[in-house]
Design an enzyme around this catalytic site. Structure first.
Site, PDB file in Angstrom:
ATOM      1  N   ILE A   1       0.836  -1.203   0.000  1.00 51.37           N
ATOM      2  CA  ILE A   1       0.000   0.000   0.000  1.00 51.37           C
ATOM      3  C   ILE A   1       0.870   1.252   0.000  1.00 51.37           C
ATOM      4  CG2 ILE A   1      -1.685   1.332   1.317  1.00 51.37           C
ATOM      5  CD1 ILE A   1      -2.825  -1.367   2.299  1.00 51.37           C
TER       6      ILE A   1
ATOM      7  N   GLU B   1     -14.496   1.796  15.830  1.00 56.43           N
ATOM      8  CA  GLU B   1     -15.478   1.820  14.741  1.00 56.43           C
ATOM      9  C   GLU B   1     -16.692   0.971  15.072  1.00 56.43           C
ATOM     10  OE1 GLU B   1     -13.218   0.549  11.369  1.00 56.43           O
ATOM     11  OE2 GLU B   1     -11.984   2.349  11.362  1.00 56.43           O
TER      12      GLU B   1
ATOM     13  N   HIS C   1     -14.314   4.064   6.962  1.00 56.24           N
ATOM     14  CA  HIS C   1     -13.446   2.891   6.726  1.00 56.24           C
ATOM     15  C   HIS C   1     -13.852   2.195   5.421  1.00 56.24           C
ATOM     16  CE1 HIS C   1     -10.922  -0.490   8.771  1.00 56.24           C
ATOM     17  NE2 HIS C   1     -10.653  -0.367   7.483  1.00 56.24           N
TER      18      HIS C   1
ATOM     19  N   ALA D   1      -4.645   3.368   7.658  1.00 57.51           N
ATOM     20  CA  ALA D   1      -4.088   2.179   8.292  1.00 57.51           C
ATOM     21  C   ALA D   1      -5.100   1.590   9.271  1.00 57.51           C
ATOM     22  CB  ALA D   1      -2.773   2.534   8.990  1.00 57.51           C
ATOM     23  N   ARG D   2      -4.930   1.873  10.544  1.00 61.54           N
ATOM     24  CA  ARG D   2      -5.845   1.460  11.600  1.00 61.54           C
ATOM     25  C   ARG D   2      -6.036   2.636  12.541  1.00 61.54           C
ATOM     26  NH1 ARG D   2      -7.674  -2.156   9.209  1.00 61.54           N
ATOM     27  NH2 ARG D   2      -7.691  -4.390   9.676  1.00 61.54           N
TER      28      ARG D   2
END
Length: 311
Positions: free
Chosen positions: A152, A259, A277, A229-230
């Site tokens: 990525i 989330e 997301h 990413a996270r």
């Protein structure tokens, strides 16, 4: 396969893939631990999303679990040590989503730096012609720091090069296949150099709150943070403060710590772009991911090598 194998779905799959998976498999949507009942003994495979993973209480209730197939690339919510101890195989949808995630990173960067969503709200509110149009900033020549330089991160760099950006990266090790990009072994040094910092690192304990107040201060009042990413990678409280007091100039976020719950403090800030997301949420990539989930399960139960193994 003489009889159908029982597969537990932690996250629902698109109906087309439910039908596809259902051909050699018997599918069961997870509802609760209590609802598993006798099914727990029969489950041999699990499908899940990267965000959901496989919580240990569920894993512990599945004594005959043999394989986990992830509809994504996140594995930070799966106990890898327990998988190794029990010999549970693990596959992800690696290799099919990097381009869409990179596109989202570039889109968030363009939006945050050029103020696209902010100006959309300005126009919709009828302010054009009544209030001054606010200037934004140019992309060309900006310094782009990429944290995490796997598939990525490299896809982001490839796209950003077309904007004539200066590009450098932070990673756990220097990459030998990209000598054109400088390597920064310390994230804080990269953040201090960068105008835009894009996060492409994996989730998990190693990256938890990797971006804290000190990193945001290093990025500085002309800097933008982009996170595909996270959510766990960023200290959200520190980020909200940094956006409020202009410690950084702006941000673009596709992911959050809890989330789908997003801190409401973000809603009142004009210098942040928010997404649900959805970096991989294109018809094409979702189809490819679902196909890979099926193909990994089919390969395993047919005694063939996994297509995209992690364990």
């Amino acid at each position: 396969m003489a009889s159908k194998t029982d597969i537990l779905m932690i996250d629902p799959m698109p109906e087309s893939f439910n039908e596809q998976l259902g051909t050699p498999f018997r599918l069961h949507q997870f509802v609760s631990l209590e609802a598993l009942g006798p099914l727990a003994e029969r489950v041999e495979g699990v499908t899940t999303g990267g965000g959901s993973g496989l919580p240990r209480p569920i894993m512990d209730r599945l004594p005959n679990l043999k394989i986990i197939s992830v509809n994504g690339v996140g594995i930070d919510r799966i106990d890898l040590d327990e998988c190794r101890r029990r010999g549970i195989r693990l596959a992800t949808a690696q290799g099919v989503l990097a381009d869409d995630v990179a596109d989202m990173a570039i889109g968030l960067m363009l939006d945050a730096v050029r103020g696209i969503s902010c100006n959309d709200r300005f126009v919709r509110a009828g302010k054009w012609g009544h209030e001054p149009v606010v200037n934004s900033w140019t992309i060309k020549g900006k310094k782009l720091g990429i944290a995490g330089f796997g598939a990525i991160g490299k896809a982001v760099a490839k796209r950003a090069a077309s904007f004539d950006m200066a590009i450098a990266y932070f990673s756990s090790r220097q990459q030998t296949d990209t000598p054109q990009y400088p390597f920064y072994p310390e994230l804080r040094v990269l953040a201090d150099w960068a105008d835009v910092l894009v996060l492409c690192v994996s989730g998990g304990a190693r990256s938890f709150h990797m971006v804290d107040r000190s990193i945001l201060e290093a990025l500085g009042p002309k800097g933008f943070l982009i996170n595909v990413a996270r959510g766990s990678v960023v200290d959200e409280e520190a980020l909200i403060d940094a956006l409020r007091d202009n410690t950084i100039r702006g941000a673009g976020l596709d992911v959050f710590a809890d989330e789908p719950h997003v801190p409401e403090a973000f809603y009142g800030l004009e210098n942040v772009v928010l997404q649900s997301h959805r970096a991989t949420s294109t018809f094409e990539t979702r189809h490819a991911m679902g196909r890979l989930v099926f193909d990994n399960l089919a390969a395993f139960f047919q005694g063939k090598p996994l297509l995209t193994p992690v364990l």
